[in-house]
Design a protein around this motif. Structure first.
Motif, PDB file in Angstrom:
ATOM      1  N   GLU A  46      34.423  58.284  39.572  1.00 54.41           N
ATOM      2  CA  GLU A  46      34.358  57.975  41.002  1.00 54.41           C
ATOM      3  C   GLU A  46      34.877  59.128  41.858  1.00 54.41           C
ATOM      4  O   GLU A  46      34.297  59.460  42.884  1.00 54.41           O
ATOM      5  N   LEU A  47      35.975  59.729  41.369  1.00 53.95           N
ATOM      6  CA  LEU A  47      36.545  60.880  42.079  1.00 53.95           C
ATOM      7  C   LEU A  47      35.520  62.004  42.184  1.00 53.95           C
ATOM      8  O   LEU A  47      35.307  62.600  43.233  1.00 53.95           O
ATOM      9  N   MET A  48      34.895  62.273  41.047  1.00 56.68           N
ATOM     10  CA  MET A  48      33.924  63.364  40.959  1.00 56.68           C
ATOM     11  C   MET A  48      32.754  63.097  41.905  1.00 56.68           C
ATOM     12  O   MET A  48      32.307  63.973  42.638  1.00 56.68           O
ATOM     13  N   ASP A  49      32.299  61.833  41.884  1.00 56.23           N
ATOM     14  CA  ASP A  49      31.141  61.465  42.698  1.00 56.23           C
ATOM     15  C   ASP A  49      31.484  61.480  44.188  1.00 56.23           C
ATOM     16  O   ASP A  49      30.643  61.764  45.029  1.00 56.23           O
ATOM     17  N   LYS A  50      32.724  61.196  44.496  1.00 59.03           N
ATOM     18  CA  LYS A  50      33.121  61.158  45.898  1.00 59.03           C
ATOM     19  C   LYS A  50      33.056  62.556  46.518  1.00 59.03           C
ATOM     20  O   LYS A  50      32.589  62.739  47.639  1.00 59.03           O
ATOM     21  N   VAL A  51      33.508  63.536  45.774  1.00 60.19           N
ATOM     22  CA  VAL A  51      33.654  64.889  46.326  1.00 60.19           C
ATOM     23  C   VAL A  51      32.431  65.766  46.037  1.00 60.19           C
ATOM     24  O   VAL A  51      32.026  66.586  46.867  1.00 60.19           O
ATOM     25  N   PHE A  52      31.832  65.585  44.869  1.00 60.99           N
ATOM     26  CA  PHE A  52      30.728  66.469  44.468  1.00 60.99           C
ATOM     27  C   PHE A  52      29.391  65.762  44.491  1.00 60.99           C
ATOM     28  O   PHE A  52      29.305  64.543  44.328  1.00 60.99           O
ATOM     29  N   GLU A  53      28.319  66.562  44.651  1.00 59.37           N
ATOM     30  CA  GLU A  53      26.973  66.041  44.398  1.00 59.37           C
ATOM     31  C   GLU A  53      26.281  66.980  43.420  1.00 59.37           C
ATOM     32  O   GLU A  53      26.638  68.162  43.292  1.00 59.37           O
ATOM     33  N   VAL A  54      25.299  66.397  42.733  1.00 60.05           N
ATOM     34  CA  VAL A  54      24.614  67.157  41.693  1.00 60.05           C
ATOM     35  C   VAL A  54      23.706  68.207  42.334  1.00 60.05           C
ATOM     36  O   VAL A  54      23.055  67.950  43.345  1.00 60.05           O
ATOM     37  N   CYS A  55      23.715  69.403  41.763  1.00 57.65           N
ATOM     38  CA  CYS A  55      22.796  70.450  42.209  1.00 57.65           C
ATOM     39  C   CYS A  55      22.299  71.191  40.972  1.00 57.65           C
ATOM     40  O   CYS A  55      22.675  70.843  39.852  1.00 57.65           O
ATOM     41  N   ASP A  56      21.475  72.213  41.162  1.00 56.58           N
ATOM     42  CA  ASP A  56      21.030  72.985  40.009  1.00 56.58           C
ATOM     43  C   ASP A  56      22.171  73.885  39.549  1.00 56.58           C
ATOM     44  O   ASP A  56      22.979  74.338  40.353  1.00 56.58           O
ATOM     45  N   GLY A  57      22.233  74.138  38.264  1.00 60.99           N
ATOM     46  CA  GLY A  57      23.292  74.995  37.739  1.00 60.99           C
ATOM     47  C   GLY A  57      22.689  76.231  37.078  1.00 60.99           C
ATOM     48  O   GLY A  57      21.641  76.134  36.434  1.00 60.99           O
ATOM     49  N   ASN A  58      23.359  77.358  37.270  1.00 57.94           N
ATOM     50  CA  ASN A  58      22.876  78.621  36.702  1.00 57.94           C
ATOM     51  C   ASN A  58      23.657  78.925  35.432  1.00 57.94           C
ATOM     52  O   ASN A  58      24.856  79.190  35.484  1.00 57.94           O
TER      53      ASN A  58
END
Lengths: 334, 364
Positions: free
Chosen positions: B261-273
């Motif tokens: 939940e913490l991770m989802d609150k602050v971050f959103e998924v994007c492409d990774g290099n």
């Protein structure tokens, strides 16, 4: 307000004089030092060993020791590892302005205790005070001379195929005791530094008359580095058994936590010996009679395979290389 | 010691090895995803003890190693900004980027500090209110929640000079990318223990279902790994791949809800290099819009320049498990932990460092 070291304590004037007269001379009381001449003049016959080392450990007090004890033990041990009988030491102090006088007195008392234990004399010394920030509390340099008995020939390049490798006790205690006190990393632990003078342990080993080829105290770089030095200097392979290495539970736990390998963590009161196989048991017995060698054990062999390399049989029964320490695992631990 | 020595017991290890030898008849290529597994396998010498039909491959699970030079260059560019304090985990210091390393820019006078946790970074920000303090966020799902917590802490405590360079990576999407490429052929996956403690076992379910590959989540001690190999072999032999948890003392099927939940609150998924793999869709994390003021990349204009790759270094191939360090011409000759050419030699979890330090393939 607590009494502190001032720049004037190192000026060469009255305060310097008083510092030395009140704190050093009465404590170390011996005919060489008491004269307060520019040099100590003494006689020693035969082959001599001479060594120097500087101590910058942070913090200066740690469980099981302090920078004072360390500065005596380190130099006594460097002499002992050549089979020399340590005799005389010099102690040079570089003090940061503002150090508590009580801390300095504590360190000097500790030096005294260590030299008494080792049976050596501090016969010359020096004190300097530097501006705040130019040193970190207290740095100590010590040098020592010792006499090498006739017939003793110990060197890291003397290991021979068939020899046994002996370790005097558990590994990693000193490094972990020091780091457990560091700011930002303080964790409570019961681990104490193993800091100790080993000259009497070595004397007991030499008294057995058995052939001792290499001796070294595995300080910075730990056991792994010392074994690699022997393997490389002697052009032989060394094989050790993981299961035979004594590591105290607290040290192992701290190593797991911090990502260290006890094989690379510093010791200040341990030695590694490479000895002829036929006298190995006798030497281990002699070591176990000394309080600093109670856990002494044979941990491996010198072999003709893989010259210059140390290979360890793991608990699972496989073999892996034990390499030299690369980079630094813990800064300023001695 | 509880939970350590029990999992290094020599007798239990020998009986597990005997069972694996007895049970394993088919060739099995098993990949350990995680760098900590790679190190543990090398340190205890497990490769030598397994039967010859089992091949152990090392995967892309070292977060420092998979950080692309383009991203490392951003960290260097940030470090070179005036007044900035960079905070980072120690492993990142020596990693060579295109033109420099954090260690080198530190020697040149930049303020770069090693921290053991994001809490230390927050503390540094608090005690240096006039200077921007940037945390280099490198790591998988294991690290990301703690970085998310630090951002929330900065917000709650009104610490306005704290920033994160988010280079976080997600594991399941990169496993999918590896399996989709035709290069890597594996029969079983040793799934990461710490990552799975956060994400649970469910995110791996597509692997047996869509690719027919056995999955077992493993702990990090030698017995953990042997047990995991034994379970994977059983799946391979029976031809019934599924996701199993061997690391039950650390991992629940649903993972750690609070951390997720913490991770989802602050971050959103994007492409990774990813180094050696390239841009993998949905495999990275960036700060959500609401937390943009803590995003180092968004708040500082940096132009890191075109990324350069070291000549002859095959870290990318090693990370994709198509080559091992022993295939590299630089390995042990010019590339060693003192003079690392590629990141896999720098990180304590790197495959090349593990092969070097513990002598995997020595004498081959």
């Amino acid at each position: 307000m607590e009494d502190k070291i001032l720049l004037a304590h190192g000026s060469g004037g009255k305060l310097s004089h008083d510092l030395v007269k009140q704190n050093f001379v009465p404590l170390f009381d011996n005919t060489f030092l008491n004269k307060l001449d520019d040099s100590a003049v003494f006689e020693l016959k035969g082959r001599l060993a001479f060594t120097t080392d500087s101590y910058v450990v942070n913090p200066i007090f740690f469980p099981g020791g302090d920078i004072g004890r360390l500065s005596v033990c380190g130099t006594v041990n460097d002499l002992s590892m050549m089979g020399a009988v340590p005799k005389y030491l010099s102690i040079g102090l570089i003090i940061e302005e503002g150090l508590l006088m009580s801390d300095l007195k504590r360190v000097i008392a500790s030096i005294k205790k260590a030299v008494q234990e080792a049976g050596v004399k501090v016969i010359t010394g020096d004190t300097k005070v530097v501006n705040k920030g130019s040193a970190d509390k207290l740095f100590i340099n010590s040098a020592g001379v010792g006499a090498v008995p006739p017939g003793v020939d110990i060197s890291g390049s003397n290991a021979r195929v068939g020899d046994k490798v002996i370790l005097s006790g558990s590994i990693g205690d000193h490094g972990i005791a020091v780091i457990s006190q560091r700011e930002g990393l303080q964790f409570s632990s019961s681990i104490k530094s193993d800091c100790a003078p080993l000259n009497k342990l070595v004397a007991g080993m030499l008294d057995t008359g058995a052939e001792i080829h290499c001796l070294r105290d595995p300080t910075r770089g730990g056991l792994a580095s010392t074994l690699n030095e022997f393997a490389e200097s002697s052009g032989v392979g060394i094989r050790i058994e993981e299961q035979s290495l004594p590591v105290h539970e607290g040290v192992q736990a701290a190593c797991e936590l911090l990502g260290f390998d006890p094989l690379y963590v510093a010791n200040e009161g341990k030695l590694v010996a490479v000895v002829a196989a036929n006298g190995a048991e006798k030497i281990v017995e002699a070591m176990r009679r000394n309080k600093y060698g109670k856990e002494a054990a044979i941990i491996g062999d010198v072999v003709s395979e893989h010259p210059g390399r140390v290979v360890m049989k793991t608990r699972m029964g496989a073999s892996r290389i034990v390499d030299m320490l690369v980079g630094e695992q813990l800064p300023r631990i001695c | 010691m509880k939970f350590i020595n029990e999992f290094r017991d020599a007798e239990l290890g020998k009986s597990l090895i005997a069972r694996i030898r007895q049970r394993s008849t088919k060739p099995a290529r098993l990949m350990e995803f995680c760098g900590s597994h790679t190190v543990s396998i090398a340190k205890s010498g497990l490769r030598q003890l397994l039967p010859p039909n089992i091949t152990m491959l090392s995967g892309p699970g070292c977060p420092v190693c998979v950080t692309a030079n383009a991203d490392l260059d951003k960290a260097i560019a940030l470090a070179e900004l005036p007044d900035v304090i960079i905070t980072t985990f120690g492993d990142m210091m020596k990693v060579p980027a295109s033109r420099s390393s954090l260690q080198r820019v530190k020697a040149e006078g930049r303020d770069i500090r090693i921290v053991y946790s994001t809490l230390d970074a927050i503390e540094i920000a608090r005690s240096n209110p006039k200077r921007p303090v940037i945390f280099i966020g490198v790591g998988f799902e294991t690290t990301a929640p703690t970085v998310a917590a630090s951002v929330l802490q900065a917000q709650q405590q009104g610490i306005n000079n704290y920033y994160v360079l988010s280079l976080h990576k997600l594991c399941p999407p990169v496993v999918k990318a590896l399996l989709d490429s035709v290069e890597v052929k594996i029969d079983g996956l040793i799934c990461p223990g710490h990552v799975s403690a956060i994400i649970g076992s469910r995110p791996y379910e597509f692997i047996p279902r869509d690719y027919g590959i056995a999955c077992v989540i493993s702990g990090f001690e030698p017995l953990d790994i042997l047990q995991c190999v034994d379970m994977l072999v059983a799946q391979v032999e029976s031809g019934q791949p599924k996701v199993e948890i061997a690391y039950r003392r650390g991992v629940k099927p649903e993972g750690n809800r609070i951390a997720l939940e913490l991770m989802d609150k602050v971050f959103e998924v994007c492409d990774g290099n990813w180094r050696g793999i390239g841009v993998v869709p949905g495999s990275g994390l960036r700060l959500r819009k609401e937390y943009r003021r803590y995003d180092a990349e968004k708040n500082f204009g940096i132009k890191p320049g075109r990324p350069l790759e070291p000549k002859g270094c095959i870290c990318g191939d090693v990370l994709r498990a198509v080559k091992t360090p022993l295939d590299c011409k630089l390995f042990r000759k010019v590339c060693n932990p003192e003079h690392p050419i590629g990141p896999c030699m720098v990180s304590s979890e790197g495959t090349c460092a593990a092969y070097f330090q513990y002598g995997e393939g020595y004498g081959r």
